[in-house]
Design a protein around this motif. Structure first.
Motif, PDB file in Angstrom:
ATOM      1  N   SER A 191      13.049 -19.524 151.178  1.00 21.87           N
ATOM      2  CA  SER A 191      12.569 -18.721 150.561  1.00 21.87           C
ATOM      3  C   SER A 191      11.007 -19.359 150.303  1.00 21.87           C
ATOM      4  O   SER A 191      10.138 -18.803 150.687  1.00 21.87           O
ATOM      5  N   ASP A 192      10.408 -21.028 149.634  1.00 13.39           N
ATOM      6  CA  ASP A 192       9.565 -20.881 150.021  1.00 13.39           C
ATOM      7  C   ASP A 192       8.612 -21.495 151.090  1.00 13.39           C
ATOM      8  O   ASP A 192       8.137 -21.181 150.804  1.00 13.39           O
ATOM      9  N   SER A 194       4.924 -21.334 151.710  1.00 11.65           N
ATOM     10  CA  SER A 194       4.319 -22.666 151.739  1.00 11.65           C
ATOM     11  C   SER A 194       4.112 -23.656 153.606  1.00 11.65           C
ATOM     12  O   SER A 194       4.832 -23.172 154.142  1.00 11.65           O
ATOM     13  N   ASP A 195       2.973 -24.584 153.311  1.00 15.49           N
ATOM     14  CA  ASP A 195       2.974 -24.750 154.568  1.00 15.49           C
ATOM     15  C   ASP A 195       3.825 -26.683 154.669  1.00 15.49           C
ATOM     16  O   ASP A 195       3.613 -27.032 155.768  1.00 15.49           O
ATOM     17  N   LEU A 196       4.196 -26.464 153.869  1.00 16.13           N
ATOM     18  CA  LEU A 196       5.746 -27.966 153.951  1.00 16.13           C
ATOM     19  C   LEU A 196       6.557 -27.832 154.747  1.00 16.13           C
ATOM     20  O   LEU A 196       7.166 -27.064 154.577  1.00 16.13           O
ATOM     21  N   GLY A 197       7.037 -28.845 155.282  1.00 14.25           N
ATOM     22  CA  GLY A 197       8.007 -28.543 155.426  1.00 14.25           C
ATOM     23  C   GLY A 197       9.521 -28.712 154.712  1.00 14.25           C
ATOM     24  O   GLY A 197       8.928 -28.972 153.377  1.00 14.25           O
ATOM     25  N   PHE A 198      10.574 -28.970 155.432  1.00 21.62           N
ATOM     26  CA  PHE A 198      11.586 -28.754 154.325  1.00 21.62           C
ATOM     27  C   PHE A 198      11.868 -30.122 153.934  1.00 21.62           C
ATOM     28  O   PHE A 198      11.861 -30.755 153.071  1.00 21.62           O
ATOM     29  N   THR A 199      11.152 -31.449 155.144  1.00 19.99           N
ATOM     30  CA  THR A 199      11.811 -32.745 154.327  1.00 19.99           C
ATOM     31  C   THR A 199      10.080 -32.544 153.033  1.00 19.99           C
ATOM     32  O   THR A 199      11.146 -33.068 152.061  1.00 19.99           O
ATOM     33  N   ALA A 200      10.138 -32.512 152.969  1.00 18.76           N
ATOM     34  CA  ALA A 200       8.652 -32.746 152.154  1.00 18.76           C
ATOM     35  C   ALA A 200       9.195 -31.668 150.996  1.00 18.76           C
ATOM     36  O   ALA A 200       9.216 -32.110 149.438  1.00 18.76           O
ATOM     37  N   GLN A 201       9.361 -30.531 151.109  1.00 16.26           N
ATOM     38  CA  GLN A 201      10.312 -29.530 149.591  1.00 16.26           C
ATOM     39  C   GLN A 201      11.608 -30.551 149.181  1.00 16.26           C
ATOM     40  O   GLN A 201      11.239 -30.499 147.951  1.00 16.26           O
ATOM     41  N   PHE A 202      12.253 -30.473 150.192  1.00 13.04           N
ATOM     42  CA  PHE A 202      13.464 -30.887 149.291  1.00 13.04           C
ATOM     43  C   PHE A 202      12.830 -32.460 148.441  1.00 13.04           C
ATOM     44  O   PHE A 202      13.258 -33.048 147.281  1.00 13.04           O
ATOM     45  N   ALA A 203      11.791 -33.499 148.986  1.00  9.35           N
ATOM     46  CA  ALA A 203      11.428 -34.401 148.528  1.00  9.35           C
ATOM     47  C   ALA A 203      11.112 -33.727 146.509  1.00  9.35           C
ATOM     48  O   ALA A 203      10.534 -34.784 145.823  1.00  9.35           O
ATOM     49  N   GLN A 204      10.781 -32.639 146.134  1.00  9.82           N
ATOM     50  CA  GLN A 204      10.133 -32.084 145.721  1.00  9.82           C
ATOM     51  C   GLN A 204      11.654 -32.177 144.426  1.00  9.82           C
ATOM     52  O   GLN A 204      11.222 -31.764 143.062  1.00  9.82           O
ATOM     53  N   TYR A 205      12.478 -32.144 144.979  1.00 10.40           N
ATOM     54  CA  TYR A 205      14.084 -32.002 144.596  1.00 10.40           C
ATOM     55  C   TYR A 205      13.643 -33.057 142.936  1.00 10.40           C
ATOM     56  O   TYR A 205      14.087 -32.622 141.537  1.00 10.40           O
ATOM     57  N   PRO A 206      13.656 -34.218 143.352  1.00  9.42           N
ATOM     58  CA  PRO A 206      13.912 -35.287 142.144  1.00  9.42           C
ATOM     59  C   PRO A 206      12.859 -35.450 141.370  1.00  9.42           C
ATOM     60  O   PRO A 206      13.066 -35.964 140.539  1.00  9.42           O
ATOM     61  N   GLY A 207      11.429 -34.316 141.566  1.00  7.62           N
ATOM     62  CA  GLY A 207      10.638 -34.142 140.202  1.00  7.62           C
ATOM     63  C   GLY A 207      10.981 -33.129 139.195  1.00  7.62           C
ATOM     64  O   GLY A 207      11.174 -33.281 138.619  1.00  7.62           O
ATOM     65  N   LEU A 208      12.227 -32.624 139.658  1.00  6.41           N
ATOM     66  CA  LEU A 208      12.651 -31.565 139.522  1.00  6.41           C
ATOM     67  C   LEU A 208      13.824 -31.950 138.179  1.00  6.41           C
ATOM     68  O   LEU A 208      13.827 -31.803 137.200  1.00  6.41           O
ATOM     69  N   LEU A 209      14.669 -32.702 139.113  1.00  5.80           N
ATOM     70  CA  LEU A 209      15.820 -33.453 138.890  1.00  5.80           C
ATOM     71  C   LEU A 209      15.675 -34.500 137.227  1.00  5.80           C
ATOM     72  O   LEU A 209      16.465 -34.688 136.886  1.00  5.80           O
ATOM     73  N   ALA A 210      14.335 -34.797 137.438  1.00  5.35           N
ATOM     74  CA  ALA A 210      13.761 -36.523 136.650  1.00  5.35           C
ATOM     75  C   ALA A 210      13.400 -35.619 135.210  1.00  5.35           C
ATOM     76  O   ALA A 210      13.191 -36.273 133.810  1.00  5.35           O
TER      77      ALA A 210
END
Length: 406
Positions: free
Chosen positions: A75-76, A197-213
């Motif tokens: 959805s993002d 968002s202009d980010l691809g899914f790989t880039a979006q999933f790369a945001q997960y570590p920031g949230l999980l940290a």
């Protein structure tokens, strides 16, 4: 949050109305609980043990958790409207499949496919965050979920009556009709609220570590997951307790299920009314303490063998109040960690919440066997709720340590 035009009802070029968001979240909640009073009769229909049909709760929640991890980033990336409408159409197809399933196995497959409607719960929260600022999000989520709670409040009541009058299939026919109505409403009223968002899914999933940290993300997520965990355990075990322990009919179980949702609506009203005044963290603490004390009362009454259908189910009304106060504020806290990733944060937080709920629902089903009392369920509900108090106290202690308002 971006600048959006004023909402106009049934204008897909503007943000959705509160009614649309309420019904969108409501159909997701209705799908979870409308058929619960029918579980014993469904097991008899397919000739399988109760524990097998109880998997229709646990497996649904498990797949819902997995989907929420994907729904947020999708959805993002592509926008809320497309994902909501696509999910609703898939939900309608899966609901038809539940009605024609010839075996318990095929029914469970179709039931798992219904989990795609989890987008309604995830994205209704993300859309609120798109529309309003941090300080208003908890209040608005509270009002949206207050109205939403009316749907699951009456759902088990209707489901129990339909089961006795027409059989368990009638509850799924109701989901089909209600789902079609919400699909039309969203098509006509739910305008896009996010900037793709202009980010691809790989880039979006790369945001997960920031949230999980983030300690804040984990604190709010665990507070929400553990507070609602006692409710998910209750969903998995209460039909058995009502039928096998207290000998209640499907319609009576349905009526008693409504008490929890009635309490949840009251708690949501309190969240909407007082969250901005009292503060998000303090409201989470109040809600988790209410839930935990009530679970402790159920457990102690069960140990003393003083429970009956009125006391066991009646006290869940207060559990609903506690959850109704806690969850809108905890969810607003989850979304506030990274506002630009509201959909991703909502999906990831929801996945952890629902995934934990799936495990607890399955555990409740495993603990309750022929001849068992309600005590194992009561202990499980208390243990999970007590953990939610520790989670929010951790966040409040951290906030004081770094000089933030707790």
């Amino acid at each position: 949050m971006r600048d959006l035009p004023p909402a106009r009802f049934l204008d897909p070029a503007t943000p959705p109305s509160v009614l649309t968001l309420t019904l969108l979240a409501g159909i997701s909640a209705l799908s979870m609980n409308v058929f619960l009073p029918s579980l014993p009769s469904m097991a008899a229909w397919y000739g399988v043990p109760y524990a097998t049909m109880q998997l229709s709760v646990a497996l649904y929640l498990a797949l819902s958790a997995g989907l929420q991890v994907l729904i947020g980033p999708v959805s993002d990336r592509y926008g809320r409207r497309k994902v909501v409408l696509g999910s609703l159409i898939l939900f309608l197809i899966a609901t038809v499949a539940t009605l024609v399933a010839p075996t318990a196995e095929t029914f469970l497959i179709a039931r798992m496919a219904q989990a795609v409607i989890a987008s309604g719960m995830v994205l209704s929260r993300a859309i609120v965050r798109d529309m309003v600022s941090d300080e208003r999000a908890a209040s608005m989520i509270g009002y949206v979920t207050m109205g939403m709670s009316i749907v699951p409040m009456i759902g088990p009541v209707i489901g129990g009556v339909l089961d006795e009058a027409f059989g368990w299939q009638a509850s799924f026919a109701l989901l089909l009709v209600a789902g079609a109505a919400v699909t039309w409403l969203c098509w006509r009223d739910l305008g896009e609220t996010s900037t793709p968002s202009d980010l691809g899914f790989t880039a979006q999933f790369a945001q997960y570590p920031g949230l999980l940290a983030s300690q804040r993300f984990w604190g709010y997520t665990l507070a929400a997951a553990l507070s609602s965990g006692c409710f998910f355990a209750y969903l998995g075990g209460a039909p058995f307790v009502g039928d096998q322990v207290f000998g209640l009919s499907s319609s009576r179980i349905g009526v008693l299920f409504a008490l929890t949702a009635l309490g949840y609506a009251a708690g949501n009203y309190l969240a909407g009314r007082y969250s901005m005044r009292v503060g998000m963290n303090r409201m989470v603490l109040v809600g988790t303490v209410i839930t935990t004390l009530t679970c402790a009362a159920i457990m102690l009454l069960s140990l003393a063998e003083m429970t009956g259908p009125v006391t066991f189910f009646g006290l869940t009304l207060i559990i609903g109040i506690g959850n109704g106060i806690c969850l809108p504020n905890a969810n607003a806290g989850i979304l506030s960690v990274r506002p630009e990733l509201a959909g991703t944060a909502s999906g990831l937080g929801g996945a952890i919440n629902i995934g934990g709920g799936a495990a607890l629902a399955a555990l409740a089903g495993a603990l309750l066997h022929p001849g068992a009392s309600e005590l194992p369920l009561a202990v499980l509900m208390f243990a999970t709720s007590a953990g939610s108090v520790l989670a929010i106290l951790w966040i409040m202690a951290r906030a004081r340590r770094i000089g933030l308002t707790a």
